[in-house]
Design an enzyme around this catalytic site. Sequence first.
Site: not given
Ligand code: AHR
Length: 522
Positions: A173, A292
């Site tokens: 990110e 994610e």
């Molecule tokens: O999963 C929680 C967080 O969400 C992770 O660390 C990040 O990559 C995303 O913003």
Amino acid sequence: MTSAHGAIDSSLTVGEVDARLYGTLVEHLGRCVYTGIHEPAHPESDERGFRLDVLELARELGVTIVRYPGGNFVSGYRWEDGVGPVDERPVRLDLAWRSVEHNRVGTDEFVDWVRLVGAEPMLAVNLGTRGTEAALDLLEYCNVPGGTALSARRAANGHPEPHAVSVWCLGNEVDGPWQIGQKTAEDYSKLARETAKAMKILDPSVELVACGSSSRAMPTFGEWEATVLEQCYPYVDFISAHAYYEPEDDDLDSFLASACDMDAYIDGLVATCDHVAAKLRSPRRIDVSFDEWNVWYQSRLDATVMGSWQEHPRLIEDTHSLADAVVVGTLLITLLRHADRVRVACLAQLVNTIAPIMTQPGGPAWRQTTFFPFALAARHARSGVVLRLHADGPRIETQRFGSVPALEATAVWREAEGELVILCANRDRRTPLELDLALHGFDALGVVEHVTLTGDNPYAQNTCAQPNTVRPQQLTSASVNGGRLTAPLPPLSWNLIRLCSLGARRGQHSTAAKTFAGGRPA
Ligand code: AHR
């Protein structure tokens, strides 16, 4: 009861299921690692400190690949802190989650643990505060068999065999203002390209994931991906996607349609990848690593805990409901429906932090509601080919997505086993829905089982005190007659229906009930 009518044909395929669609994330965040997978003082831990109850649940969940060590955590991480004698490892401040990190678990422990689960590791390198050199060092430490300084260090640390890590994320990110070491698309592209180029020289077998936008809502979504891919195209294999969903203003109907957003997100990403391929006249294809995804009640994030600089604080320990599990199930269906271009996906995260598995320190571990659709799909739709499934049926008006179908569905054909698996959800909270599908191109099929996750209360949860409130149940009225499947889908339900060629039926029995009866299935 309303009805949705459609058809599937064994020859109309989307793509092969990549088993890596059933991935998760283990981040040094809150209690995911410490008192999650690792708790030396726990009565059920092994000599390395791994909680065996959690290990068993991770196996039951069916997870195939686990991303580590972050998430945001990786952007300030020095991997060297996490290897070597545990007592000599430094204590650091983790700026991502404003916690204290004592480094008792690092790369070696994680890889040992993930191999015990029966899954493969997926490592992220720090492209926040660090760069190419640290990434190459970690790759050398993990993947070079021997004869170099860092492979010798791994051997001296008790791992003579290489860790053989195939999939690597180039940062995390990096477009996000919250990220330590946030970069512009241009700056990230240069760093990612040079790091990827060097990593592929060091180990040409690795598959690399370039950071896409942190979400589809980022103002630079699309533009970011195009810039990154134009620079990195020859060296990377995947572009990442991240998405978390929660109800806005208690609008449950829109929330239940969250998969519409994921669907459009994937279509946009694939279009961008292919646009860049066309521009570059490249025969290579870049796929999506949806590394994610989950339901996450970000509005409940406790900033006071996050800023408290504790060791493994209780952070983002969302308790998920039946409605959350149905949403997770529809998101899984969406990932499968894009199996031709989404080849890796990670439910974020695995234990305690927005997770399907919860633990009490020193106490039990239990399954959240979201555990069940994942585990059922990972067990029964882990391989095979996704078939195109179109069905016309009732629609629901939502504030966020307009008119959406009540039915979300896909089918996986496992020809070798003679098994057809239908994964489907009824988003309608009030009305049952009959699924009516014509089955073309199969030998005569019979129903093996219909498992459903449903209930009267969309907010029902599993907790430490009441871990079995929401459980999958068997339904008995699905049937195949004259080449048509009919199956009643309860209101607000996620369902898995297994059909089997009658010739291959001997020995086929329902496994789902056994899976969650308290033990592992045979
Ligand atoms: O999963 C929680 C967080 O969400 C992770 O660390 C990040 O990559 C995303 O913003």
